[in-house]
Each structure stands twice: as C-alpha cells, then as structure tokens.
Design an enzyme around this catalytic site. Structure first.
Site, PDB file in Angstrom:
ATOM      1  N   LYS A  76       6.068  -7.432   8.724  1.00  0.00           N
ATOM      2  CA  LYS A  76       4.765  -7.212   9.413  1.00  0.00           C
ATOM      3  C   LYS A  76       3.692  -8.505   9.476  1.00  0.00           C
ATOM      4  O   LYS A  76       3.874  -9.099   8.555  1.00  0.00           O
ATOM      5  CB  LYS A  76       4.095  -5.943   8.787  1.00  0.00           C
ATOM      6  CG  LYS A  76       2.777  -5.465   9.378  1.00  0.00           C
ATOM      7  CD  LYS A  76       2.292  -4.288   8.509  1.00  0.00           C
ATOM      8  CE  LYS A  76       0.984  -3.636   9.018  1.00  0.00           C
ATOM      9  NZ  LYS A  76       0.310  -2.619   8.482  1.00  0.00           N
ATOM     10  N   SER A 151      -0.944   1.560  11.464  1.00  0.00           N
ATOM     11  CA  SER A 151      -1.064   0.370  12.055  1.00  0.00           C
ATOM     12  C   SER A 151       0.400  -0.544  12.098  1.00  0.00           C
ATOM     13  O   SER A 151       0.362  -1.509  12.674  1.00  0.00           O
ATOM     14  CB  SER A 151      -2.085  -0.786  11.196  1.00  0.00           C
ATOM     15  OG  SER A 151      -1.447  -0.929   9.928  1.00  0.00           O
ATOM     16  N   SER A 175      -0.199   4.102   7.116  1.00  0.00           N
ATOM     17  CA  SER A 175       0.324   2.928   8.231  1.00  0.00           C
ATOM     18  C   SER A 175       2.143   2.699   8.280  1.00  0.00           C
ATOM     19  O   SER A 175       2.458   2.076   9.062  1.00  0.00           O
ATOM     20  CB  SER A 175      -0.437   1.776   7.993  1.00  0.00           C
ATOM     21  OG  SER A 175      -1.569   1.891   8.909  1.00  0.00           O
TER      22      SER A 175
HETATM   23  N1  GLN Z   1      -5.156   4.881  10.190  1.00  0.00           N
HETATM   24  C1  GLN Z   1      -5.654   4.536   9.066  1.00  0.00           C
HETATM   25  C2  GLN Z   1      -6.889   3.712   9.305  1.00  0.00           C
HETATM   26  O1  GLN Z   1      -7.097   3.351  10.298  1.00  0.00           O
HETATM   27  C3  GLN Z   1      -4.818   4.034   7.904  1.00  0.00           C
HETATM   28  C4  GLN Z   1      -4.504   2.451   8.225  1.00  0.00           C
HETATM   29  C5  GLN Z   1      -3.304   2.070   7.368  1.00  0.00           C
HETATM   30  O2  GLN Z   1      -2.819   2.745   6.550  1.00  0.00           O
HETATM   31  N2  GLN Z   1      -3.391   0.655   7.364  1.00  0.00           N
HETATM   32  O3  GLN Z   1      -7.428   3.048   8.284  1.00  0.00           O
END
Ligand code: GLN
Length: 484
Positions: A76, A151, A175
């Site tokens: 990532k 994400s 995410s």
């Molecule tokens: N969707 C969540 C956010 O927007 C979690 C994102 C994540 O786990 N990096 O913060």
C-alpha cells in the site's frame, strides 16, 4: 499462473515449476494489460521487480533461501519505500521519495519478497470507498461501477483482479477489513502493537495498524509471520514473541465458542449481507462450534467516538506537512503564512481538510473536555464491552460491512453516510483488538465479508478459524468474471 495463492507460489518456486522472473513478469504483464480498468496501482516498479526476481532466482540456485524469496507482492502506498515514491494517495506527497524503508517493507525485503509496486488508496487513508485518492478512484473488479471499499481499496482490488497474489494494507477504522469484504478477499488487522508502524505514514496513531491482504487465511498467516515484529523504533510496538501462525492452521473447531453480538444485526444491515453471514454461522456450527448470543452495549458509541479521536490525531499528525520540510510546496509564496496556507490549501483534498478542521476543533481549549475527553471515555467503555465478552466466548463474528459494494458517488454528498460504512469495524480499532474479514457469500454477484474479531494477540486462533471455514467453503476461490 495468476490464480496461484502465495502458498502455491512458494511451493512452485521451491519445486522449480517456474522461476521468480517468470511469475513476476506474468503479474507485471497483467498489471500492464488490465490495471487501466481498475487503477489499483499508483506506481509500478517493473524494472526493480524484475531485477530483484532475477537476483532471487540466482540466490535460489546457490542454496537455501528465505521463505518469500522471489515471491511477488505489492505494498500500500502508505508504507515508505526507499527510493520509490510514497504518495499516501495525496498531492501533498506526490513528489515524496523516502530515503528509508518502513519496518514492514524491510521485513518483506529480508524475507526475499519482490515488490511489484505501490497500491492506490484514499488520501492519507481517510475514506471507505477509495474515492478520495489524488490519483483517481479505484474500481471494484467485481463491478467497475462500484467502489472497492477503502482506504486499502487498491490493495484489495489488485488482489481480486489477480494482479498480485498479496499486498500490505493498513486499518485505522476498517481499511483492511471493509475493502477485503467488498472485493471478496481475506484481510487481517492485527492487535494494536503487533506490527510496527515505523515508516507507515501516520493517520491516527493510536488506531493505525498494518496487516496482510491476500486471497486466503493461509496466505495471511504466511504474511503475518513476516510483518509482525517487535520494533524499538515504534514506541507502541509490543515486545512479545511472534508465533509461527502457519503452524496453528489445522486445529479442529469443536468446542469453539462464537459470540454473536446482537448489536451487529440491527437496523441498517442489508438483508442479503445478513443472510450470507447467517449461512456462514451455520457452517461454523457444522464444523463443531457453538454460537452464543452476546451484547456489546456501547457499540453505538463507536462511530461518534472514532470521528472525534481519529480526526484529532490526524490534525496533529498532518501538521508536519507545511511546505517547508518535504512534500508539496505552493508556487511563489508571499511570506511564511501564505506558504503554509496555500501549501496546505492546495496540497490536501477535501476529506483531509474536513478531518483537520474537525480534529483541531475537538482539541481546542473550549471543546477538549466536551469532545475529545468524552470520546476517550466512550472508547474505554467500548473496550470494556469486548473484555467482558471474551470472558464468555473465543471469537466474535458478524458482518464486516453493512452492505456489498456501492456505486461511485453514492455517498458522495453525505460524509456521515460514508462514516457509517465502518460501523462494525471501528470498535475493534478503538479497543486495539485484532479483526479479520473472510469472503462468505455473494449478493447480486457482489462479495460479502464475514468479520472475525479475536481477543488480544489471538491472531493464530483467528487465522485457524478462518482457514477451517475456507477448507469447507469455496467463497474465497470465487473470482470476478473473466479474471480467474
Ligand atoms: N473509513 C474510515 C475512515 O475514513 C477508516 C479508514 C481507515 O481504516 N484507514 O477514517
């Protein structure tokens, strides 16, 4: 070749069925041919990958090699990679080439892995749909009109499309698990402190945790063996022996107690998703497990507490991007104030700015007690719910996300609708617990994920629980049409 799991690839390389150069080239060719449709990679490091594959083949010819020697995978784009651009999905870091590797990257390099490139993601890991990336949205290989989740949507989509057998990812509020669910793959968020955060660009430091994404639990175990380590450079890394996760994969499930939180099956859950999850639970009963209804009474506090704590930490972490040290800098600043304001105004996207504003507000003198302190108190209650539940059960199961993949723009104008995507995943981050998502069905040909939550440092148990399910079902082997 691209349908091989990591375990297959390791075995094939060991037997000499193919070389690392052959399999690496195969995946690079697929990325080249297909990723125009998915946008799952931000950077493809073809030349470096082929060079390290050739070196791996040479090393193998010379004698014994580490487990991942010559095995292709991706990172990532939140993990710093020495000499390779690390953008974190943001214009702010579009030009950032780190002079060092993240510990996770170094661990995979030491294990011999070949890196195909860096995967797309929501900007600074903020999002649940991959629509906030500066490099454009990622498309779900199961339905390119739908989001892959976020994400870590680039990692998930790349694995689902068979462009890489595995990838690293991070999970601050879901995410890893939510995109794994929406793309029909397997992902694990380890216990907080199990995997080093050093060199992993910070979003919300008390919640961020790196973990593996692959097609099977068996592959996630192989990856976690490499990723998990004590790291003196991360003050929250936990010094505790790393078990060989692959060694625990063949335990029978008889006697396993599975907690089913009633709060995870309420309003807002898509009926198709619910059915797939309930079918999976029936499968677990057949495997010898017992289902126990439990309650996590403070579940409703998780999303609101998270959306105070995560932005608060983000506002502090992102203050380093000021146009002075590294990253984007605006053109011709008039003075220092103009430099800060325009650099940050132009370099950050809308969602990131929203979080910085919310976070700074919650931490400000007049509001700290009302918001930040309250959120931390709620966090403590949420954690206690889990501690109490694990007195009675071995693992907790439920849906990973409330519905299968949704269309682009579906939640675009309503940040709160997007925030509710993580309603089942966020509490584990607040508690620091490990969680997994495993494919367990299809609704209108879109994947559904079963979430498995474990007690602290119970990754070995969770991986076995997931692996046993994957021995009995074939959801994890399904592929989007035309991509198998
Ligand atoms: N969707 C969540 C956010 O927007 C979690 C994102 C994540 O786990 N990096 O913060």
């Amino acid at each position: 070749m691209h349908n091989k799991t990591l375990a297959d690839i390791i075995a094939g390389l060991n037997r000499g069925d193919f070389s690392s150069v052959e399999i690496t080239r195969h995946f690079l060719d697929r990325i080249h041919q297909l990723d125009g449709q998915y946008n799952s990679f931000i950077t493809v490091t073809a030349e470096a990958a082929l060079a390290s594959a050739a070196a791996a083949d040479q090393q193998r010819a010379n004698g014994s090699v580490p487990l991942f020697c010559g095995v292709p995978m991706a990172h990532k784009d939140i993990f710093c990679t020495n000499g390779v651009r690390t953008s974190c999905g943001s214009k702010m870091l579009d030009n950032f080439v780190p002079p060092y590797d993240a510990t996770v990257v170094e661990n995979f390099a030491n294990a011999g892995a070949v890196i195909l490139g860096k995967t797309n993601m929501d900007e600074f890991a903020m999002g649940s749909s991959n629509e906030t990336s500066y490099y454009g949205p990622v498309k779900n290989p199961w339905d390119t009109n739908c989001v892959p989740g976020g994400s870590s949507g680039g990692s998930a989509a790349a694995i689902a499309a068979r462009l890489t057998p595995a990838a690293t990812a991070t999970d601050t509020g879901g995410s890893i698990r939510q995109p794994a669910a929406l793309c029909g793959i397997t992902g694990l968020k380890p216990t907080y402190g199990r995997v080093s955060r050093w060199g992993m660009i910070a979003f919300a430091s008390s919640l961020d945790q790196g973990g593996p994404m692959a097609r099977t639990a068996e592959d996630c175990a192989l990856m976690l063996n490499v990723m998990a380590s004590f790291d003196g450079k991360d003050s929250t890394s936990i010094d505790r022996p790393v078990p060989d996760y692959s060694n625990y994969l063949n335990q029978p499930l008889s006697g396993l107690k599975i907690g089913i939180p009633k709060e995870y099956f309420g309003e807002g859950l898509n009926p198709g998703t619910e059915q797939a999850v309930r079918d999976a639970l029936v499968e677990y009963e057949k495997l010898g497990a017992t289902l126990v209804e439990i309650s996590l009474p403070h579940s409703n506090l998780a999303v609101p507490a998270y959306y105070v704590i995560a932005p608060a930490e983000a506002s502090a972490n992102l203050s380093r991007f000021d146009g002075v040290r590294y990253g984007y800098r605006c053109e011709n600043p008039k003075d220092l104030r103009d430099l800060y304001m325009r650099t940050r105004g132009e370099g950050f996207g809308e969602e990131v700015k929203r979080r910085i504003l919310v976070g700074a507000y919650c931490l400000s003198a007049g509001y700290y007690d009302a918001y930040y302190r309250k959120a931390q108190q709620a966090r403590r209650l949420i954690k206690q719910d889990f501690v109490d539940a694990f007195q009675q059960v071995d693992v907790i199961m439920g849906p990973t996300s409330p519905s299968p993949a949704f269309g682009f723009g579906a939640k675009g104008n309503d940040p709160v609708a997007m925030y509710l995507e993580d309603i089942y995943t966020i509490a584990t981050n607040l508690a620091g617990l490990p969680g997994m998502s495993v494919p367990c069905g299809l609704v209108n040909n879109k994947p559904v994920g079963l979430q498995i939550i474990g007690d602290y440092f119970d990754e070995a148990l969770m991986l076995n629980v997931a692996h046993q399910f994957q021995q009995a079902t074939d959801w994890h082997q399904r592929a989007p049409e035309g991509l198998a």
